[in-house]
Structure formats: C-alpha cells, structure tokens
Design a protein around this motif. Structure first.
Motif, PDB file in Angstrom:
ATOM      1  N   SER A   1      18.975   7.783  -1.597  1.00  0.00           N
ATOM      2  CA  SER A   1      18.253   9.028  -1.835  1.00  0.00           C
ATOM      3  C   SER A   1      16.877   8.695  -2.402  1.00  0.00           C
ATOM      4  CB  SER A   1      19.017   9.917  -2.820  1.00  0.00           C
ATOM      5  OG  SER A   1      19.041   9.316  -4.112  1.00  0.00           O
ATOM      6  N   ASP A   2      15.929   9.612  -2.250  1.00  0.00           N
ATOM      7  CA  ASP A   2      14.590   9.382  -2.797  1.00  0.00           C
ATOM      8  C   ASP A   2      14.606   9.240  -4.324  1.00  0.00           C
ATOM      9  OD1 ASP A   2      13.346   9.233  -0.372  1.00  0.00           O
ATOM     10  OD2 ASP A   2      12.616  11.292  -0.355  1.00  0.00           O
ATOM     11  N   PRO A   3      15.409  10.053  -5.059  1.00  0.00           N
ATOM     12  CA  PRO A   3      15.455   9.839  -6.514  1.00  0.00           C
ATOM     13  C   PRO A   3      15.956   8.448  -6.892  1.00  0.00           C
ATOM     14  CG  PRO A   3      16.297  12.021  -5.980  1.00  0.00           C
ATOM     15  CD  PRO A   3      16.119  11.300  -4.688  1.00  0.00           C
ATOM     16  N   TYR A   4      16.945   7.927  -6.133  1.00  0.00           N
ATOM     17  CA  TYR A   4      17.441   6.581  -6.428  1.00  0.00           C
ATOM     18  C   TYR A   4      16.371   5.538  -6.099  1.00  0.00           C
ATOM     19  CZ  TYR A   4      20.518   2.493  -6.472  1.00  0.00           C
ATOM     20  OH  TYR A   4      21.086   1.277  -6.745  1.00  0.00           O
ATOM     21  N   ALA A   5      15.654   5.750  -4.984  1.00  0.00           N
ATOM     22  CA  ALA A   5      14.568   4.830  -4.620  1.00  0.00           C
ATOM     23  C   ALA A   5      13.489   4.827  -5.696  1.00  0.00           C
ATOM     24  CB  ALA A   5      13.981   5.225  -3.269  1.00  0.00           C
ATOM     25  N   TYR A   6      13.181   6.020  -6.215  1.00  0.00           N
ATOM     26  CA  TYR A   6      12.190   6.122  -7.293  1.00  0.00           C
ATOM     27  C   TYR A   6      12.666   5.355  -8.529  1.00  0.00           C
ATOM     28  CZ  TYR A   6       9.487   8.131 -11.127  1.00  0.00           C
ATOM     29  OH  TYR A   6       8.694   8.295 -12.243  1.00  0.00           O
ATOM     30  N   LYS A   7      13.957   5.474  -8.843  1.00  0.00           N
ATOM     31  CA  LYS A   7      14.527   4.779  -9.998  1.00  0.00           C
ATOM     32  C   LYS A   7      14.398   3.263  -9.831  1.00  0.00           C
ATOM     33  CE  LYS A   7      18.846   4.455 -12.667  1.00  0.00           C
ATOM     34  NZ  LYS A   7      20.261   4.918 -12.748  1.00  0.00           N
ATOM     35  N   CYS A   8      14.694   2.771  -8.625  1.00  0.00           N
ATOM     36  CA  CYS A   8      14.577   1.333  -8.363  1.00  0.00           C
ATOM     37  C   CYS A   8      13.129   0.863  -8.499  1.00  0.00           C
ATOM     38  CB  CYS A   8      15.104   1.007  -6.962  1.00  0.00           C
ATOM     39  SG  CYS A   8      16.881   1.200  -6.756  1.00  0.00           S
ATOM     40  N   CYS A   9      12.204   1.628  -7.908  1.00  0.00           N
ATOM     41  CA  CYS A   9      10.790   1.243  -7.946  1.00  0.00           C
ATOM     42  C   CYS A   9      10.233   1.330  -9.362  1.00  0.00           C
ATOM     43  CB  CYS A   9       9.986   2.119  -6.994  1.00  0.00           C
ATOM     44  SG  CYS A   9      10.332   1.791  -5.245  1.00  0.00           S
TER      45      CYS A   9
ATOM     46  N   SER B   1       0.809  -1.216   0.000  1.00  0.00           N
ATOM     47  CA  SER B   1       0.000   0.000   0.000  1.00  0.00           C
ATOM     48  C   SER B   1       0.847   1.274   0.000  1.00  0.00           C
ATOM     49  CB  SER B   1      -0.938   0.020   1.215  1.00  0.00           C
ATOM     50  OG  SER B   1      -0.194   0.070   2.425  1.00  0.00           O
ATOM     51  N   HIS B   2       2.180   1.139   0.036  1.00  0.00           N
ATOM     52  CA  HIS B   2       3.045   2.315   0.143  1.00  0.00           C
ATOM     53  C   HIS B   2       3.857   2.548  -1.123  1.00  0.00           C
ATOM     54  CE1 HIS B   2       2.317   3.144   4.377  1.00  0.00           C
ATOM     55  NE2 HIS B   2       2.300   1.841   4.568  1.00  0.00           N
ATOM     56  N   GLY B   3       4.282   3.812  -1.301  1.00  0.00           N
ATOM     57  CA  GLY B   3       5.094   4.213  -2.440  1.00  0.00           C
ATOM     58  C   GLY B   3       6.576   4.214  -2.120  1.00  0.00           C
ATOM     59  N   TYR B   4       7.361   4.740  -3.070  1.00  0.00           N
ATOM     60  CA  TYR B   4       8.814   4.602  -2.978  1.00  0.00           C
ATOM     61  C   TYR B   4       9.417   5.362  -1.792  1.00  0.00           C
ATOM     62  CZ  TYR B   4       9.440   9.265  -5.102  1.00  0.00           C
ATOM     63  OH  TYR B   4       9.439  10.619  -5.353  1.00  0.00           O
ATOM     64  N   ARG B   5       8.863   6.530  -1.428  1.00  0.00           N
ATOM     65  CA  ARG B   5       9.448   7.292  -0.308  1.00  0.00           C
ATOM     66  C   ARG B   5       9.309   6.521   0.999  1.00  0.00           C
ATOM     67  NH1 ARG B   5       7.133  11.765  -3.176  1.00  0.00           N
ATOM     68  NH2 ARG B   5       8.716  13.247  -3.872  1.00  0.00           N
ATOM     69  N   TRP B   6       8.102   5.999   1.238  1.00  0.00           N
ATOM     70  CA  TRP B   6       7.874   5.266   2.486  1.00  0.00           C
ATOM     71  C   TRP B   6       8.701   3.984   2.504  1.00  0.00           C
ATOM     72  CZ3 TRP B   6       6.405   0.656   4.534  1.00  0.00           C
ATOM     73  CH2 TRP B   6       5.993   0.652   5.868  1.00  0.00           C
TER      74      TRP B   6
END
Length: 302
Positions: A87-95, A68-73
């Motif tokens: 970093s959040d941008p790297y987490a976004y890239k992975c997701c 139920s959660h997105g990349y930041r959480w």
C-alpha cells in the motif's frame, strides 16, 4: 535515531557483562521483562520486523537507481518489476525509515499570457481523448552534455503519455528536429486513422512557419497553440521535459559510452514501456495501450 528509553536498554546491555541485569534494571527503574523483550526484538526479530527491514532495503535499492522519484512512483515501479504489492502508506513508512526523498525541481506557476496569435488553443476546451493519436503535444527541450549543446523535439500522445516520435540535433536552432519528428509522427499516425488528430504546440517560430503548417494540412492534422508566455497551456509536455532531463542525468547516469542518440533511444523505450505513470494509474503507456486494444477498442469508430 535511538529514543531515550532505547538508549537506556543499550546501556543495560553493555553493562550486563559486569553487573547483574536485575541490579541495573532496579537502578534505572526499568522492568526486567521490558528489557528482555527489547533484547529479544534486537537479536531475534519477528517475521514482520524482518520483512520490514527487507522492504526498506528494496526501496533503497530502487531509490538508488531512480533517485528523482518519490515513494508512490517507487512503489508502482517495484510492483511493475517484481509483482510485490504494498500500500502507499506502507511504502511511505519504508521510505521515511530509510530517509528517502525525491530529487526533483519544483516550478512556480506563471500567469497566462496573451491569447493565441495564429491558431486557437483547442486544449482549453477540455475535450477528453478517447483513443490513441487524437491529441498530440509537441515541444523542444535543450540540454548540454560533455560540452555539446543538444536540442530534442518530442511528440507525445496525450491519451496515454506515450512518446510517439522524437528527433535530436547538436545544431543550435536546427529546424529539422521539428520536421523530422513530425514525419515520424505521421508514419505512426498512419496506423491510427479513425480519429481526427490535433497537434498542440507553443508559438515557436518553426511551429508557426508556413512549411510546418503546410505539412500538417497535407496530412489533415489540426493545429492548436498555447497562449504566448504560458507554458502551463502545454503542462503535460513541460512536465515530460522536466522528468526527461532529471531522469536522464540523475537516474540513468548518461555516460557517453554509447552515442547520445542511442542513450536517448533507450530512455524513450524505458519511458514508454517500463516507467509507470501516475496519470495512468501507475500503468506504463504501453500497458495502457495494450489494455485498450485488449478491450476491443482498437477498431472504435468516430
């Protein structure tokens, strides 16, 4: 998904068993060095590529557990559990590479309703919370499980979003969930006596009842109410109700092997101690409270 050039590389690789690579590259117009660089990246990936693949698998593992959660959480939860910092941008890239998206309902904004009926909306004044137990929000949420209807009343400290008391009942319209939860709140409040406590709720029948407000006055707790038909006046509590039901059945997969009361207890423990919150800088409510106590503020006076 492969790009057109990657498909060409793949075709050359497959045909190289039957034809010389130099001939295939000449026919396709691809430099041999480019083909061999691509081949090396596939069969001998760099450390950076291996790390990226490993992190993708890590995010997929956490997404499977908390869909139920997105990349930041997810990034904050991984940092909390493992100490791995991205970093959040790297987490976004992975997701994004893994196709991860949160499974969360979005609610439309509703226009404010009529002004208060019994008590003013003190939260509209925008007064900040400086310490625990200053502002408590309460609400009841209902859900069905295995054909049984349940009502859960929550009391949450708006200072650190910690659920300080709750009560559950399988009886529809059971007034005692509100009273039992309030009694739990009062016991917790006895440990934090230096601040005036304000309880915020909607205009429900129990919250507006004489018995309920007599208990509040007896323990010197002020009462604040949302405007009628305006759930956004108690937005924090509404959000928690939504997250709770989403996480209980999407992330925790409540099975009924244990009693529903026990499973609710376990979830609230997770919510307070293991669930990072965006509003707290991705600290858990427990970490936020401990940081406050560690700064020597636990004895702060009015």
């Amino acid at each position: 998904m492969y790009s057109f050039r990657q498909l060409e590389y793949q075709v050359i690789l497959e045909l190289s068993e039957y034809f010389p690579v130099i001939l295939l590259c000449r026919v396709t117009g691809i430099p041999r060095s480019s083909f061999y660089n691509w081949k090396r990246s596939i069969f001998e990936p760099s450390k950076r590529a291996r790390d990226f693949a490993g992190n993708i698998m890590l995010f997929m593992e956490y997404h499977k557990k908390y869909p139920s959660h997105g990349y930041r959480w997810l990034n904050a939860k991984i940092r909390l559990d493992t100490g791995i910092v991205h970093s959040d941008p790297y987490a976004y890239k992975c997701c994004r590479a893994a196709g991860i998206k949160s499974r969360t309902k979005h609610y439309r904004y509703k226009k404010p309703g009529n002004p208060y009926r019994l008590f003013p909306n003190l939260l509209l004044a925008g007064l900040p919370a400086y310490a625990p137990m200053q502002y408590i929000a309460s609400d009841m949420t209902a859900f069905c499980f295995k054909g049984t209807y349940y009502e859960l009343t929550l009391y949450m400290d708006l200072w650190n979003n910690e659920i300080v008391s709750h009560a559950l009942s399988s009886r529809r319209g059971d007034r005692m969930t509100y009273i039992n939860g309030l009694e739990g709140l009062i016991k917790t409040r006895e440990k934090e006596t230096e601040w005036q406590t304000i309880l915020h709720s909607d205009q429900g029948a129990v919250y507006a009842s004489k018995k309920y407000n007599d208990i509040l006055r007896l323990h010197h707790i002020g009462h604040s109410m949302s405007r009628a038909g305006t759930p956004t006046d108690n937005a924090a509590m509404e959000a928690i109700n939504g997250w709770l039901k989403s996480e209980l059945f999407t992330d925790f997969h409540v099975t009924g092997k244990e009693s529903i009361e026990r499973e609710i207890e376990e979830y609230i423990k997770f919510f307070n101690e293991e669930r990072p919150a965006y509003a707290l800088g991705y600290m858990t409510p427990k970490q936020y409270r401990e940081a406050y106590s560690g700064n020597g503020n636990s004895k702060r006076k009015k």
